[in-house]
Design a protein around this motif. Structure first.
Motif, PDB file in Angstrom:
ATOM      1  N   ALA A 193       0.714  -1.161   0.033  1.00  0.00           N
ATOM      2  CA  ALA A 193      -0.001  -0.124  -0.120  1.00  0.00           C
ATOM      3  C   ALA A 193       0.662   1.301  -0.029  1.00  0.00           C
ATOM      4  O   ALA A 193       0.431   2.316  -0.507  1.00  0.00           O
ATOM      5  CB  ALA A 193      -1.024  -0.187   1.049  1.00  0.00           C
ATOM      6  N   LEU A 194       2.122   1.233   0.596  1.00  0.00           N
ATOM      7  CA  LEU A 194       2.799   2.406   0.731  1.00  0.00           C
ATOM      8  C   LEU A 194       3.551   2.565  -0.273  1.00  0.00           C
ATOM      9  O   LEU A 194       3.812   3.725  -0.937  1.00  0.00           O
ATOM     10  CB  LEU A 194       4.023   2.346   1.890  1.00  0.00           C
ATOM     11  CG  LEU A 194       3.506   2.054   3.392  1.00  0.00           C
ATOM     12  CD1 LEU A 194       4.572   1.762   4.385  1.00  0.00           C
ATOM     13  CD2 LEU A 194       2.624   3.078   3.778  1.00  0.00           C
ATOM     14  N   LEU A 195       3.856   1.510  -1.318  1.00  0.00           N
ATOM     15  CA  LEU A 195       4.662   1.637  -2.382  1.00  0.00           C
ATOM     16  C   LEU A 195       3.735   1.874  -3.540  1.00  0.00           C
ATOM     17  O   LEU A 195       4.261   2.251  -4.647  1.00  0.00           O
ATOM     18  CB  LEU A 195       5.533   0.396  -2.717  1.00  0.00           C
ATOM     19  CG  LEU A 195       6.570   0.153  -1.544  1.00  0.00           C
ATOM     20  CD1 LEU A 195       7.152  -1.284  -1.908  1.00  0.00           C
ATOM     21  CD2 LEU A 195       7.818   1.234  -1.724  1.00  0.00           C
ATOM     22  N   ILE A 213      13.313  -7.457   2.704  1.00  0.00           N
ATOM     23  CA  ILE A 213      13.133  -7.076   1.471  1.00  0.00           C
ATOM     24  C   ILE A 213      13.270  -5.346   1.616  1.00  0.00           C
ATOM     25  O   ILE A 213      12.538  -4.639   2.270  1.00  0.00           O
ATOM     26  CB  ILE A 213      11.866  -7.111   0.640  1.00  0.00           C
ATOM     27  CG1 ILE A 213      11.773  -8.735   0.373  1.00  0.00           C
ATOM     28  CG2 ILE A 213      11.974  -6.572  -0.653  1.00  0.00           C
ATOM     29  CD1 ILE A 213      10.476  -9.275   0.072  1.00  0.00           C
ATOM     30  N   ASP A 214      14.416  -4.751   1.000  1.00  0.00           N
ATOM     31  CA  ASP A 214      14.776  -3.391   1.450  1.00  0.00           C
ATOM     32  C   ASP A 214      14.187  -2.626  -0.061  1.00  0.00           C
ATOM     33  O   ASP A 214      14.880  -3.144  -1.324  1.00  0.00           O
ATOM     34  CB  ASP A 214      16.115  -2.854   1.606  1.00  0.00           C
ATOM     35  CG  ASP A 214      16.530  -3.339   2.777  1.00  0.00           C
ATOM     36  OD1 ASP A 214      15.892  -4.038   3.542  1.00  0.00           O
ATOM     37  OD2 ASP A 214      17.527  -2.855   3.190  1.00  0.00           O
ATOM     38  N   THR A 215      13.250  -1.591   0.192  1.00  0.00           N
ATOM     39  CA  THR A 215      12.681  -1.033  -1.244  1.00  0.00           C
ATOM     40  C   THR A 215      12.659   0.515  -1.095  1.00  0.00           C
ATOM     41  O   THR A 215      11.937   1.484  -0.122  1.00  0.00           O
ATOM     42  CB  THR A 215      11.243  -1.420  -1.544  1.00  0.00           C
ATOM     43  OG1 THR A 215      10.954  -2.804  -1.275  1.00  0.00           O
ATOM     44  CG2 THR A 215      10.751  -0.926  -2.741  1.00  0.00           C
ATOM     45  N   PRO A 216      13.823   1.129  -1.711  1.00  0.00           N
ATOM     46  CA  PRO A 216      13.762   2.647  -1.673  1.00  0.00           C
ATOM     47  C   PRO A 216      12.758   3.215  -2.487  1.00  0.00           C
ATOM     48  O   PRO A 216      12.275   2.561  -3.356  1.00  0.00           O
ATOM     49  CB  PRO A 216      15.111   2.963  -2.389  1.00  0.00           C
ATOM     50  CG  PRO A 216      15.777   1.530  -2.322  1.00  0.00           C
ATOM     51  CD  PRO A 216      14.890   0.444  -2.516  1.00  0.00           C
ATOM     52  N   PHE A 217      11.975   4.294  -2.000  1.00  0.00           N
ATOM     53  CA  PHE A 217      11.046   5.231  -2.691  1.00  0.00           C
ATOM     54  C   PHE A 217      11.210   6.384  -2.434  1.00  0.00           C
ATOM     55  O   PHE A 217      11.559   6.891  -1.364  1.00  0.00           O
ATOM     56  CB  PHE A 217       9.667   4.362  -2.682  1.00  0.00           C
ATOM     57  CG  PHE A 217       9.035   4.468  -1.387  1.00  0.00           C
ATOM     58  CD1 PHE A 217       8.050   5.403  -0.992  1.00  0.00           C
ATOM     59  CD2 PHE A 217       9.541   3.563  -0.197  1.00  0.00           C
ATOM     60  CE1 PHE A 217       7.494   5.540   0.321  1.00  0.00           C
ATOM     61  CE2 PHE A 217       8.971   3.808   1.047  1.00  0.00           C
ATOM     62  CZ  PHE A 217       8.079   4.628   1.329  1.00  0.00           C
ATOM     63  N   TYR A 224      12.660   7.592   1.131  1.00  0.00           N
ATOM     64  CA  TYR A 224      12.289   6.569   2.058  1.00  0.00           C
ATOM     65  C   TYR A 224      12.837   5.262   1.660  1.00  0.00           C
ATOM     66  O   TYR A 224      13.203   4.971   0.620  1.00  0.00           O
ATOM     67  CB  TYR A 224      10.858   6.534   2.499  1.00  0.00           C
ATOM     68  CG  TYR A 224      10.054   7.590   2.836  1.00  0.00           C
ATOM     69  CD1 TYR A 224      10.172   7.637   4.401  1.00  0.00           C
ATOM     70  CD2 TYR A 224       9.382   8.500   1.974  1.00  0.00           C
ATOM     71  CE1 TYR A 224       9.304   8.874   4.867  1.00  0.00           C
ATOM     72  CE2 TYR A 224       8.776   9.550   2.323  1.00  0.00           C
ATOM     73  CZ  TYR A 224       8.655   9.987   3.845  1.00  0.00           C
ATOM     74  OH  TYR A 224       8.250  11.168   4.346  1.00  0.00           O
ATOM     75  N   VAL A 225      13.149   4.357   2.693  1.00  0.00           N
ATOM     76  CA  VAL A 225      13.478   2.947   2.539  1.00  0.00           C
ATOM     77  C   VAL A 225      12.425   1.975   3.403  1.00  0.00           C
ATOM     78  O   VAL A 225      12.654   2.284   4.525  1.00  0.00           O
ATOM     79  CB  VAL A 225      14.991   2.533   2.737  1.00  0.00           C
ATOM     80  CG1 VAL A 225      15.039   1.223   2.366  1.00  0.00           C
ATOM     81  CG2 VAL A 225      15.807   3.368   1.751  1.00  0.00           C
ATOM     82  N   VAL A 226      11.707   1.430   2.871  1.00  0.00           N
ATOM     83  CA  VAL A 226      10.834   0.480   3.601  1.00  0.00           C
ATOM     84  C   VAL A 226      11.558  -0.948   3.701  1.00  0.00           C
ATOM     85  O   VAL A 226      11.702  -1.406   2.688  1.00  0.00           O
ATOM     86  CB  VAL A 226       9.372   0.567   3.221  1.00  0.00           C
ATOM     87  CG1 VAL A 226       9.194   0.014   1.767  1.00  0.00           C
ATOM     88  CG2 VAL A 226       8.406  -0.470   4.122  1.00  0.00           C
ATOM     89  N   ILE A 227      11.335  -1.561   4.925  1.00  0.00           N
ATOM     90  CA  ILE A 227      11.998  -2.845   4.905  1.00  0.00           C
ATOM     91  C   ILE A 227      10.881  -3.574   5.444  1.00  0.00           C
ATOM     92  O   ILE A 227      10.656  -3.491   6.553  1.00  0.00           O
ATOM     93  CB  ILE A 227      13.085  -2.892   6.031  1.00  0.00           C
ATOM     94  CG1 ILE A 227      14.391  -1.733   5.675  1.00  0.00           C
ATOM     95  CG2 ILE A 227      13.936  -4.084   6.300  1.00  0.00           C
ATOM     96  CD1 ILE A 227      15.116  -1.559   6.683  1.00  0.00           C
ATOM     97  N   ASP A 228      10.306  -4.653   4.718  1.00  0.00           N
ATOM     98  CA  ASP A 228       9.422  -5.598   5.112  1.00  0.00           C
ATOM     99  C   ASP A 228       9.978  -6.877   5.724  1.00  0.00           C
ATOM    100  O   ASP A 228      10.683  -7.458   5.096  1.00  0.00           O
ATOM    101  CB  ASP A 228       8.897  -6.059   3.875  1.00  0.00           C
ATOM    102  CG  ASP A 228       7.532  -7.060   4.298  1.00  0.00           C
ATOM    103  OD1 ASP A 228       6.874  -6.735   5.314  1.00  0.00           O
ATOM    104  OD2 ASP A 228       7.227  -7.907   3.505  1.00  0.00           O
ATOM    105  N   THR A 229      10.048  -6.789   7.168  1.00  0.00           N
ATOM    106  CA  THR A 229      10.744  -7.740   7.835  1.00  0.00           C
ATOM    107  C   THR A 229      10.288  -9.165   7.563  1.00  0.00           C
ATOM    108  O   THR A 229       8.991  -9.460   7.652  1.00  0.00           O
ATOM    109  CB  THR A 229      10.827  -7.742   9.450  1.00  0.00           C
ATOM    110  OG1 THR A 229       9.249  -7.416   9.743  1.00  0.00           O
ATOM    111  CG2 THR A 229      11.499  -6.196   9.667  1.00  0.00           C
TER     112      THR A 229
END
Length: 435
Positions: A193-195, A213-217, A224-229
């Motif tokens: 949802a954030l991405l 999973i590290d995803t820069p956006f 930001y970088v969201v890390i889905d643990t």
């Protein structure tokens, strides 16, 4: 930095928990002569020769169908799956047992570096007992006495030698945040949802996410970088009925984060598991935002949100500084309310107070509420300085640190929060005697 993971494995009553306590320097694991005391995995932070690592204490495995053996074996398999190094502990007084051979068959399959520690070698006469353990075929045995601390340094040296070097990803000028929570609370759905795209596999089956999973956006000009643990791998007989430790790999993700989002399932409510999961972030002194997900599944009465907030504050008294956000990742509703709180928490985490202003606040606090008599004396605060950020850390120069009552330290913290923007971040206050 990211920490390596070491799992302590062995049969019951060989001294695993005593060794765990010696290495982490605290009586964290339950130690008892009765076999089978440790059932779940326990975690602790350890450091040796400037290198940090996470230590896991596991329950004892044995061939016979003892109580909780099915659960214990599953817990151990999870620890083996996630560990970088395995520390196998055997009993030097008893010698090699069928249980030792049984467990070592599990270790062969792990394809992980193994350290063999032969415990209860309390004197020179017992050193001859060590040679027998070469027959296990898992390496050179190291003589150990957890009772007297003999051989612990050798064990730690070997751990540091075998731990892999972990390179961390660095993101300049970006706010890194991770999502933590018990299984099926909606971490991957919120990431998507954030991405605004289906970046992470979403499933109703607990434990779908396999890796962090590290995803820069970018959003509104901010990186930001969201890390889905990750959850835990579901392979073979690996499972957790209660899954109190839902995200072992989340430890490294939390360590790399500036802000941690604790997700709570609004349709289920607050559980003890939620408190356990957020404990990781608290131990690492990370900024925290509480996210109540699946708000679409709650009946929206006029006071529903306020009532739920009261429950959160009551259950998480130790997180009274953390903002609370209500949203639905599935419907992608109220997502826009999350980013301002992430930004505030990040800025608070990095906030630095000017020394003169800080001392004015501390002086006013003492005038409004003088320090109480405690431990035979009254505390005097001569000077205050902020020595670090992430989190904001303050040193108070005092006459005697023993005179600081915990309630007065809490009062000082509250005055700092009233005077400055520290929403979402923990504060560290350290008292040092003025020289």
């Amino acid at each position: 930095m990211s920490k390596g993971i070491v799992a302590i494995v062995g049969s019951p009553n060989v001294g695993k928990s005593t060794l765990f306590n010696r290495i982490i320097g605290a009586r964290h694991a339950i130690v008892d002569d009765q076999a089978g005391i440790t059932r779940d995995r326990l975690y602790g932070k350890a450091s040796w020769l400037t290198k940090d690592f996470t230590l896991i204490d596991t329950g004892g495995i044995e061939i016979k169908n003892a109580p909780f053996q099915k659960q214990i074996r599953a817990q151990v398999e999870i620890a083996l799956e996630e560990a970088d190094v395995i520390l196998y502990v055997a009993d030097g007084r008893v010698g090699v047992t069928q249980d030792d051979r049984f467990v070592c068959k599990m270790l062969y399959k792990s394809d992980k570096p193994i350290i063999l520690a032969v415990n209860k070698i309390d004197n020179l006469e017992m050193m001859a007992n060590v040679d027998e353990f070469y027959s296990l075929g898992i390496g050179d045995p190291i003589a150990l006495s957890t009772t007297h601390g003999i051989g612990v340094g050798d064990i730690l040296d070997k751990i540091i030698e075998l731990l892999p070097e972990r390179k961390e990803k660095k993101y300049e000028n970006a706010i890194c945040f991770s999502l933590i929570g018990r299984p099926n609370v909606g971490k991957s759905s919120l990431t998507n949802a954030l991405l605004g795209q289906d970046r992470v596999i979403v499933s109703d089956i607990e434990g779908t996410t396999r890796d962090s999973i590290d995803t820069p956006f970018k959003r509104d000009g901010q990186d930001y970088v969201v890390i889905d643990t990750a959850g835990l791998k579901k392979r073979g007989r690996i499972y957790e009925a209660v899954d109190k430790y839902s995200a072992l790999r989340a430890l490294s993700s939390i360590d790399r984060s500036d802000v941690v989002l604790l997700l709570i399932d609004a349709s289920v409510g607050i559980t003890n598991q939620d408190k356990h999961v957020v404990g990781y972030a608290l131990e690492e002194n990370k900024a925290i935002v509480i996210v109540v997900n699946k708000w679409d599944l709650v009946e929206h009465t006029e006071n529903a949100m306020n009532e739920f907030k009261k429950k959160v504050r009551n259950e998480f008294k130790f997180l009274d500084y953390a903002p609370i956000v209500f949203l639905s990742a599935k419907d992608r509703s109220r997502i826009q309310t999350l980013f301002p709180e992430i930004n505030i928490a990040y800025n608070s985490y990095n906030f630095r107070v000017g020394t003169s202003v800080l001392n004015d606040v501390i002086a006013d606090a003492q005038i409004m509420n003088p320090t109480p008599v405690f431990n035979g004396g009254r505390l005097k605060i001569y000077f205050a300085s902020q020595v670090a950020t992430c989190p904001p850390t303050f040193i108070l120069s005092v006459n005697n640190p023993e005179f600081m009552h915990f309630s007065y330290q809490r009062y000082i913290e509250n005055r700092l929060r009233d005077s400055f923007e520290f929403t979402g971040t923990p504060l560290k206050i350290i008292c040092r005697e003025r020289k």
